[in-house]
Structures are given as C-alpha cells and as structure tokens.
Design an enzyme around this catalytic site. Structure first.
Site, PDB file in Angstrom:
ATOM      1  N   ASP A 444       0.893  -1.173   0.143  1.00 49.58           N
ATOM      2  CA  ASP A 444      -0.056   0.120   0.066  1.00 49.58           C
ATOM      3  C   ASP A 444       0.769   1.130   0.015  1.00 49.58           C
ATOM      4  O   ASP A 444       2.082   1.184   0.445  1.00 49.58           O
ATOM      5  CB  ASP A 444      -1.020   0.035   1.240  1.00 49.58           C
ATOM      6  CG  ASP A 444      -1.866   1.225   1.208  1.00 49.58           C
ATOM      7  OD1 ASP A 444      -2.160   1.497   0.272  1.00 49.58           O
ATOM      8  OD2 ASP A 444      -2.177   1.559   2.259  1.00 49.58           O
ATOM      9  N   ASP A 793      -1.826  -0.788   5.903  1.00 45.71           N
ATOM     10  CA  ASP A 793      -1.995  -0.321   7.156  1.00 45.71           C
ATOM     11  C   ASP A 793      -3.442  -0.102   7.172  1.00 45.71           C
ATOM     12  O   ASP A 793      -4.126   0.412   8.343  1.00 45.71           O
ATOM     13  CB  ASP A 793      -1.285   0.767   7.380  1.00 45.71           C
ATOM     14  CG  ASP A 793      -1.580   2.032   6.645  1.00 45.71           C
ATOM     15  OD1 ASP A 793      -2.041   1.784   5.532  1.00 45.71           O
ATOM     16  OD2 ASP A 793      -1.419   2.991   7.061  1.00 45.71           O
ATOM     17  N   ASP A 797      -7.392  -2.632   3.185  1.00 42.96           N
ATOM     18  CA  ASP A 797      -6.433  -3.783   2.709  1.00 42.96           C
ATOM     19  C   ASP A 797      -6.706  -5.118   3.359  1.00 42.96           C
ATOM     20  O   ASP A 797      -6.004  -6.085   2.973  1.00 42.96           O
ATOM     21  CB  ASP A 797      -5.241  -3.534   3.209  1.00 42.96           C
ATOM     22  CG  ASP A 797      -4.745  -1.962   2.641  1.00 42.96           C
ATOM     23  OD1 ASP A 797      -5.009  -1.840   1.387  1.00 42.96           O
ATOM     24  OD2 ASP A 797      -4.144  -1.264   3.350  1.00 42.96           O
TER      25      ASP A 797
END
Length: 1126
Positions: A444, A793, A797
């Site tokens: 990410d 984080d 996700d």
C-alpha cells in the site's frame, strides 16, 4: 457401512464430501434436488454440500386486500415474487458462506437475497421505496446482522485431530503401545497434544477477536417508515432491502448499506479506506432516466451510498424534510459483511510444503507396504498369524515417522517466538514457512511506503497569464491577501466536529498552513491578524462536492458584510484549466506542471470567478455547469507526500534478493512515488494502461501510452534492450513497467482477460484500487504462480491481506484481525525481516526436519528389514536410543538455528517432491542400503561369527521379559527362552544406523545462505557432540552391563563414518543435471516471461486495441458465487 468399517468410511467421507454425496444421493435436476454439491472454481476444486431447506410463508399475515395469487412483496420486479411456490406459499433456499440463495422458478436457478435489485432506476427507488415497506421480506432475507459465532473448542479440536497426519499418527502409536514400546509413544503423544493445543488456541483467539469486532454493530436503534404503522423505532436487525429509515443528526454506525434519497450527510469511511477522513454524501437525484441508477450515476454512484460499518457524523436536511435513506443490502451482503466473509472464508493457501509432506507420507506408506508384504513372506512359515501381522505392521510404521507434525510445529513455534521479539506478531503460524517462498510483495502507498499525510510545499500564483515567483511553505513571510488566499481558506470540505477540524488531509494541510493560528476560530468566525486580511470572514454558502469522475470541487462563498458572491474551484490542473478563460492560463502551464509532477509532487490548480447573482440569491439553485465556466486561473498548489526514511533501502534490499515490489494503492498519483522509491528504475519506461467499458455500439477499448517524461524512449530498439536485461535477471527486473488504475484493471479482467497475464508480469503500479480489486489482483498474481506478500495499514487492505500468502498489517485495528502477521512498528522494515530472517530460515529448517525424518525412517526400515531376514529385530532400548535420544531431540533443536542476516539472491527450494531432494534421498538410501548390507554380509564371514542368537540373562532383559509379539519366536515369558534380539547382525547394524542418523542430522543443519552456521545453535551443537560421544562409548566400551542392557554383543563393533556432503547437499550435481537436460521453471509467470521475450510486438506503445464483440466476461471470482464488490 459406517459400523462395519469401524468409522473409517465416515472419516473418508469427511475428507471427501463429494464421495459422500455420490454414495448417498441420486443425481437429479437442480429444481428437484434435496442436496446440492458445490465446487469452487479455483485451482483447489474444493467440494462441499448444502441441504436445500424450505421457508414456510403461510404463517405471514398478508396485507389487507391482497391474496395468495398476487405478488408477495410490493416490488413487482423483486426476485422474492418469482421464488414463491403457490398456493403453498413456500420457498426453496440454501445458505452458502453466510449468504442465502432462493430458487427462482422463472430462470431455474438460485438467486441471492438480501440486496436491492440493481435494475432499479433513480425514479423507481424514490417511487417504490420512498414511502416505506411492509415486513414480509424479513422471514426470507433473514436478520440484518453480521454474526460470527465463537466456535466451540471441541469442534476445533475434532477438526484438527481428524487431519490425515494425526489419524495415521494415532494408528502408529496405538500399534507401538500394543507392542510395549511405551516411552517413545508417550513422548510423541505429549508433543502432539501441545501442537494441537497451540493450533486450537490460536483459532479460538481469532474467532473471539472477530466476534467482538462485529457484535457491537448488530444492535442499533433506527427509525423506519412502514406503510401500515408509519414511523417507528426498530432494532437494525429487522431491516430488509427497500426499507426507508431516518438519519436524525445523531452519530450513527450504519447497520446496512443504504442509498441516500433526501438530504446530505458527512460520513467517516475509515472502516473502508483505512483513513478517518469525513466524506460528504449527496442524495440520489430524482430523475426520470430509464437507466439503472448505478449506470446513471456512472463511477460516482458511491457518493450516494452509505456503507455498513461507516459512521454518520453529521447530517444536513434539504428543504423541509428529514434526511432519509433506503436500505440497499443487509447482513453479509454489505460492504462490511463482505470484509468479514473474506476473513471467515479465505482462499486456502496453496503451499507445497504441507501438500508435499502429505504426498511424502503416502510415498513412505507405499514403501512400508512393500515392507509389509516382505515381512509376511519371511515370517508366515515360522510364526502364528497374529504375530506375523504385528511384525508386518511394525515394519510398515517404521518407514513413516510419526514425529513429522510435531517437529514441523516445533520449528514454527521457534520462528514465532523470534518474530515476537522483533514486535511482529503472528496469528497463523503455518504461514511463517510460506514467507520463505515470497517472490512478489504488494505495498500500500499512504502510511506504508510514504508518510501518512501530505505536506504543503509551495504555491505558484498566476497573474496576467504568467506564473509569478513561487511562495514556499513554511515561510515567515505571509501570503498576500487575494483570490488565492480566498480559495485556500474556503475551497474545501472541512467540518468542525467536537471542536476539531476534520476532513481530507490535503484540505486540512492547506487550511492550517494558511491560517497558522487557531484554525477552529478561523473557520467559525473571522480572520484577525491573518496575513493582513482586509475581510472579517468568509461564509461558505454552497458546495459542489469533489468526485473522482469530475476531478474537481467548487464552493460558492461570500465575504462577511459584503454582497458579492465568489466561486472558487480546486482540482486536477488539466481539468481546472479547461474551465478557465484561456487568456488567464499561462502559456507554459503544461511545462510548469510537468516540472513538478515528474519530481513526485502532487499538484492541484485553483481558479476563481465573481458571480453576478444579485442580493439574497438562492445559491443552492445554481446549475453547476453554468456556475463553473469562464473562471480566472489563480495558480498551482504544490504538495508532497514524503517517502518514509526506510522505504528506499528496504525496496533495494528486496530487489537485490530478486523479490519483486508492486504498489497497490487506493490513491493517485503513484507512478512518481514508485520512481522515487526505486520500484521504477531511472531510465525505465512507464506505460500507462487505460481501459474503458463499452459505450453504446463501441466495444471496450484499451490504450497504451508512455507516461510523461518517457517520450524520448519510444524508439523500437529499446524494446529489445528490455528483453536482454530480463534474460540476464531472469525476468525479475526490466526496463519497462505497466501502470493502471482500478477502473482499467476491472475492464481488463472483464473484457481483455487474455492480456491480463502479459500485463501483470511487468505491472508495477496500481492506483485507485478498491478493496475488492486489491483482493482480486492478489489472486491473479497467485494464478501466475507468484508467492505474494501484502503489506498495508488500512482496513481497506483486509481482503488483500487475507488473500495473500503472507499479509503483513502495520495497523492494530481491524486489519490486524484478518492479517496473518501484524507489526507493532509501522515500518516496512518488517517485510525483509519476516521474509528473509525468519521466513526463509523457518522454511529451510522445516525442509531439513522432513528430510531428516524421512531418511531416519528409511535407515531404520533398511536395518529392520535385514534383521527380519534372520527372523530378528532391534531391541526396545535400541529403538529408544535412536528414536528419543537421537531423533526426537534432533528434531526439537535443529530449528533453533537463527536466520542469516543477509538476504540471499535466490529462494530456498519450494517443493519436497522435487528432483534435488529426491536425488539426495535416493542416493543416501542407496548408500545406506549398501553399507548396511555389506555389514550384514561381512559379519557372517568373521571366524568368531555364530548364527545362533546370544542369550540375555533374565535380570538383564529389558523389563525383565523377552520380546513376545515383537520378537518372532518369543513365547512371551522371561524364563530361559532364547531372545531373538541379541545377535551379531544386530550388533553390526544398530551402530551403523545410529551413526548414520547423527551424520545426517549434522549434514542437514547447513547454515548459509539462509541460516547462521551450525555452531551458533549452541543447544544443537552440544547435543550432537553428546550423542556422538555416547554412541561411541556404547560401541567401544568393554562393559558387559552396558552391552546387556543395550542388547548388543561384546565382540568387534562395525562402525562406519562417511562424508555425506557430496550425497546429501548435491546442489552442484543438481545444477549440472539441469544444464544437461535443459530444465526450465514451470511457474506460469516464468513461462509468460519466456513467451514475451520472443514477442517483438510487446510491449505495445501509443496504440489502442478494442475487444471483440463476442468477448464475454472471463473473470470469475474464485468463490461459490460472483462477488458484487467493486
């Protein structure tokens, strides 16, 4: 059959549910079925069966004036009306992975319930559902709740012990205990109990965490409108699709997915996006358009949807009515429900170690079966049938070491403990081994590779169609008051909640930088002492909200005390400039813009217009298209998203180890961040892939164009250079990279699926990806045989973290529940730490343990088989020394060796059933067989050899008894019967076997490049030394008591030492064989790389392709049904 097979048939059907259905059911049409057999569409082809149940609707009180022949619910297009069996008023249904499906008689298939029909238009949603519904749907759709039960410990325990590993282990230990081999059996039982206990404990913890996470949102009080009773308070579990409920301004955790039909509200979507940024939601327009409502709103339909699990923090009624919303989806059909389902039913991990370990046991069992047949042939003419069977089963189980599950568990426990010291916590220990095979990591962007927020770098004002001198931030010189300052303080979507300004980080940073003092005071009243502002304050009267489709936002404001209205616009520079008068846009606009975007800055443009509306005008009635025209270009606002300090070094370390890095983010821009981070090397081309859905008669299209800054590299010769470089580095790096957004990815999976593998092999940047698209991307990489890691984080996700082979969460929130690994230190430094320093070391240790136990079993098998030829067997104490003192202790300490600190440029072997391993085992077994056979034959040639077995005095016999059923010919008494244990053959073979086991343990404990040297494992080194010393003492000491207890002869001991490194660690031999036979990797991504190397037309640049009209959607989500996630 279950009784006659003593439960074996029941166990077989548990492992193979499809056999159960085929054995107990008759094949029929789906319409007549009582049991439905389901199979997943992924590579695992897993089966499960579901029983068809009936919902009885006859007990419902039908509305006044209705009859059983009329529609069941008011919405005539609803699937519920097509699913009712009349006049019985019954429905057939099945429930799969928490989703209910009912039988649609019109199309003869099961349809999902719990969602509003997508075919509804904007008008029909307002018209059909705007007045409320009745409650008939409640019984069919089920409660609106996301319920996660805490699975009882006894269920988890049974599921674990019914694993084929433990079933075979139970059979083996039962046999050994019946033969009096108690000590080793008890040791294995204790280790197995600890192993199963740890697994069950971890599963219980995960289940409890998830239950607590979702339980609090299942009981929320909402105000619902019904046709019969009007407005009434209900628990949220009673909501069904089509219900209308009120949003009264109080903070509310949304219990369902809903579409806003009246008013507007501000929502915190942190649960979906991972960032607690307030988002403005607007009402669905009341229009007569015949298109489905999602199609009408195009890609911006999400701005009308309130998602389950998000929090309403502020509402704003329009007109005289309250803020209202219509329920779209309930329960597990919602956005939050899909997230929880992805955690409850993850795609199984296709890791070869555990799969091959099972195949290994089957292979060893086949060897054992040959031993079984051999034993029967040797003993059948000398012993009773019961003893022959016992001896045959004993040789069969010798070939299959029962300690394999416990030894593998011990290795993962040690690795888990080492990770815990580094603040990396694991809830799925078996995935630690999988980390050793990771060759692609998806990251990410925001909060993972970069810092959490944006920093305001500077502003470039424009005046008189020319850019002025840049004003950098922070600066001691205040920005002069003017339209630029007006835009920065008013053109935003910030709100004040709990005396704190909240909103988009970009807006927040811009506002705080320009106000400098107490921002709350500035946003709520006036601007004293602020950059010498000549105004008391600015009131924001109306807002045209930002949308990704429009790439801009605007506000209508008014200076306090003045009558003039101003419109300020902010957005993508190209978009904003297109709404400005061209005489106000600087000539070098594109050049200036590219200067900053190419350096990784985020640039937005500002524009302004004075509105001539007159006094007390109703600004809410303004048409956006009319208001946003003829603007004056104000300048460019430059912001930067800084990389974390450790990002570049970590990515370089991964690249040096030939581990590919990919950026998968929900934001844009991402290409420049990838360049700055080192994912895209200097001089590499970035090809932007832009795909569009079909429009009218035009088919879906896909365009390939070079990103800005790559124009000089368009010549064809560079393509061949890329191929040469890829050949050198085996496809891990290349000089071109693909980049795309989530929309393009979705179109490619739907209309250009055949191109997807070619793109993914060299795709590096994926921007604006939704949570569902992230999960889908992970699975597509896995189809190409990549071992995929995911580091993120945010809660958005979660699905990707669960789908990846190794998901690493840098958050302690919801993401950590679904992620196998959680790092308490929010740094990507944990990725190489987990992959190299523990994952690879744990994998190598697991392979070493399995190989060692395999060879140990085969060494014992050969020795025992040779003794069986003489109708003899090793003694219990001899087996005990080999099994407990040598093998068990070796297995428990071999994995204590720590990881090597540096990442090797290649991965450890990924398969147990592989040529290098099989070659090593076959050569070693041949060596062992030759050595033991030579010893067995040579001892017979000695002058002192006696064919008769030696007698053990009664007081020296182990347990004061001779071997009965485990000793052919024994009578089960301790009187002067002759033992078949003591013999010269036994005395020769047992030392050979014992020393062989110690040598193999030493050889398989190799250190570099994945583990530290063997001498750093102090416990293991001392243990091996003690074992060797003890064995030499037992073999060479001239002590009758020792020999009698150990059941060996006092005559000459035949000991064989040999250097096994050439045989066991035969990497160079394997590389030589690969070169001879031209071996190439069978991984899908390697095959595609070889194909693309030979394709002169790849990669395409500055071209556009169209999908064939006959092309259908090829992408299938690998679950039981297609997902509706974005």
């Amino acid at each position: 059959g279950y009784i006659l097979s003593c439960g074996a048939l029941l166990l077989l059907f548990y492992w193979k549910p499809e056999w159960d259905v085929r054995a107990n059911c008759i094949r029929c049409s789906l319409e007549e079925a009582d049991v439905v057999l389901l199979r997943t569409t992924d590579e695992f082809q897993r089966y499960t069966w579901k029983k068809v149940t009936w919902i009885d609707l006859s007990t419902l009180v039908l509305p006044v004036g209705s009859n059983s022949g009329g529609p069941f619910v008011a919405d005539k297009d609803s699937v519920l009306n097509r699913a009712v069996m009349k006049p019985q008023l019954k429905m057939r249904c099945i429930q799969v992975q928490k989703i209910r499906y009912i039988w649609d008689f019109s199309v003869k298939e099961f349809k999902k319930v719990g969602s509003l029909e997508d075919s509804n238009t904007c008008h029909s949603i307002h018209h059909k559902f705007g007045a409320g519904l009745t409650r008939e749907e409640q019984l069919v759709c089920g409660p609106n709740a996301i319920e996660v039960e805490i699975r009882p410990i006894w269920k988890l325990l049974f599921k674990e012990i019914l694993n084929p590993f433990y079933v075979f282990q139970a059979f083996t230990l039962t046999l050994w205990l019946s033969q009096g081999y108690i000590e080793y059996s008890v040791a294995i039982i204790i280790l197995s109990i600890i192993s199963v206990g740890l697994t069950v404990y971890n599963l219980t913890q995960q289940s409890t965490k998830l239950h607590e996470l979702v339980e609090e949102h299942n009981k929320v009080q909402v105000t619902v409108c019904t046709k019969s009773e009007g407005w009434k308070e209900l628990e949220s579990c009673c909501l069904v699709p089509g219900d209308m409920f009120l949003l009264d301004g109080k903070k509310l955790a949304l219990p369902c997915d809903a579409v806003l039909i009246d008013g507007s509200c501000i929502v915190n979507e942190g649960m979906l996006t991972g960032e607690s940024i307030p988002v403005t939601k607007t009402a669905l327009p009341f229009t007569e358009s015949p298109m489905p409502w999602k199609t009408h709103s195009m890609e911006d339909y999400r701005r009308h949807i309130l998602f389950c699990g998000t929090e309403v923090i502020q509402t704003k009624p329009t007109g005289g009515g309250p803020v209202r919303a219509v329920v779209l989806q309930t329960g597990f059909n919602t956005a939050k429900g899909e997230l929880v389902r992805s955690i409850l039913y993850p795609k199984p991990v296709n890791f070869r170690l555990y799969r091959d370990a099972f195949k290994f046991i089957i292979g060893l069992s086949v060897v054992g079966m040959f031993g079984f047949i051999y034993t029967v042939c040797v003993f059948v003419s000398h012993n009773p049938v019961a003893e022959v069977v016992a001896m045959a089963l004993l040789l069969l189980t010798v070939a299959v070491p029962p300690a394999i599950p416990a030894a593998l568990t011990a290795g993962t426990v040690y690795a888990q403990r080492r990770l815990k010291k580094k603040k990396i916590f694991c809830i799925s220990p078996q995935r630690i081994n999988i980390c050793g095979q990771i060759n692609l990591v998806c990251f990410d962007k925001t909060g993972t590779l970069t810092e959490d927020g944006l920093d305001l770098w500077g502003i470039i004002p424009a005046e008189g169609s020319r850019f002025q001198k840049i004003h950098k931030f922070p600066s001691n010189t205040p920005l002069p008051w003017g339209p630029v300052c007006g835009a920065m303080v008013s053109c935003h979507s910030l709100v004040v909640l709990d005396k704190k300004i909240q909103g988009d980080p970009l807006d927040l940073k811009m506002f705080e930088e320009i106000t400098k003092f107490d921002p709350v005071t500035r946003i709520t009243s006036h601007f004293p002492n602020l950059f010498q502002a000549p105004v008391e304050g600015i009131a924001i009267l109306h807002q045209f909200p930002f949308s990704s489709g429009l790439q801009r936002m605007s506000v209508v404001s008014q200076k306090i005390g003045e009558e003039q209205y101003d419109l300020y616009m902010k957005g993508a520079p190209e978009t904003v400039s297109s709404f400005c008068r061209q005489d106000t846009v600087p000539d070098n606009f594109l050049k200036e813009l590219n200067t900053y975007t190419s350096q990784g800055f985020r640039v937005i443009a500002l524009a302004h217009k004075v509105l001539n509306l007159g006094k007390d005008a109703d600004v809410r009635s303004l048409e956006r298209e009319e208001a946003e025209s003829g603007l004056v270009f104000l300048g460019l606002l430059v912001m930067e998203n800084r990389l974390k300090q450790e990002t570049k070094s970590v990515l370089q370390e991964l690249a040096a180890a030939h581990i590919r890095s990919v950026m998968v983010t929900g934001k844009s821009p991402a290409v420049t961040v990838a360049r700055n981070a080192g994912m895209v090397h200097t001089g590499s081309k970035v090809i932007l892939v832009e795909a569009n859905e079909p429009e009218g008669s035009a088919p879906a299209s896909i365009a390939w164009r070079l990103a800005e800054g790559c124009k000089a590299n368009t010549e064809a010769p560079h393509v061949s250079t890329a191929r040469e470089e890829r050949i050198t580095l085996e496809g891990e790096t290349c000089n071109y990279h693909f980049a795309m957004n989530g929309k393009s990815y979705q179109v490619i999976t739907k209309h250009f699926y055949s191109l997807l593998p070619k793109v993914l092999v060299n795709a590096t940047v994926f921007a604006r990806m939704s949570p569902g698209q992230k999960s889908s991307l992970i699975e597509e990489f896995q189809k190409l045989d990549y071992y995929v890691g995911m580091c993120g984080d945010g809660t958005n996700d979660c699905g990707a973290l669960k789908a990846a082979h190794a998901g690493i969460s840098l958050s302690e929130q919801e993401a950590s529940v679904s992620s196998p690994f959680t790092s308490r230190t929010p740094s990507v430094r944990c990725v190489p730490e987990l992959i190299s320093r523990e994952g690879r070391a744990a994998l190598v240790s697991s392979f070493a343990v399995v190989k060692y136990l395999t060879l140990y079993g085969l060494i014992q098998f050969v020795g025992t088989a040779l003794l069986f030829w003489q109708l003899q067997i090793f003694g219990n104490h001899q087996y005990l020394i080999q099994d407990v003192f040598i093998t068990l202790l070796v297995c428990l300490t071999m994995s204590l060796t720590e990881a090597y600190p540096k990442l090797a440029p290649y991965r450890p072997p990924s398969q147990l059933i592989s040529p290098p391993l099989l070659l090593s085992i076959i050569l070693n077994v041949c060596f062992t067989t030759i050595m033991q056979t030579c010893g067995f034959l040579l001892v017979k040639q000695q002058p002192w050899y006696s064919k008769k077995s030696l007698h053990i005095p009664e007081h020296c016999s182990p347990g004061n008894q001779t071997v009965s059923s485990s000793s052919p010919g024994g009578n089960g008494t301790s009187s002067g019967a002759q033992s078949t244990v003591l013999s010269y053959e036994d005395t020769t073979l047992w030392p050979l076997c014992s020393i062989n086991c110690i040598i193999v343990a030493f050889i398989f404990s190799k250190g570099k490049p994945f583990r530290k040297p063997i001498y750093t494992n102090y416990v293991f080194s001392v243990l091996l030394t003690l074992q060797l010393a003890t064995c030499l003492f037992l073999f060479l000491a001239d002590m009758d008591a020792v020999y009698s207890a150990m059941q060996v002869s006092t005559n000459e001991t035949w000991v064989s030492f040999s250097c096994r490194d050439v045989i066991l660690q035969n990497k160079h031999l394997w590389l030589l064989l690969k070169a001879w036979f031209g071996y190439q990797s069978n991984s899908q991504y390697r095959k595609w790389q070889r194909v693309l190397q030979k394709d002169p037309s790849w990669p395409p640049v500055n071209t556009k392709d169209f999908a064939a009209k006959s092309t259908e959607a090829a992408y299938v989500n690998p679950t039981y049904e297609n997902s509706d996630k974005d």
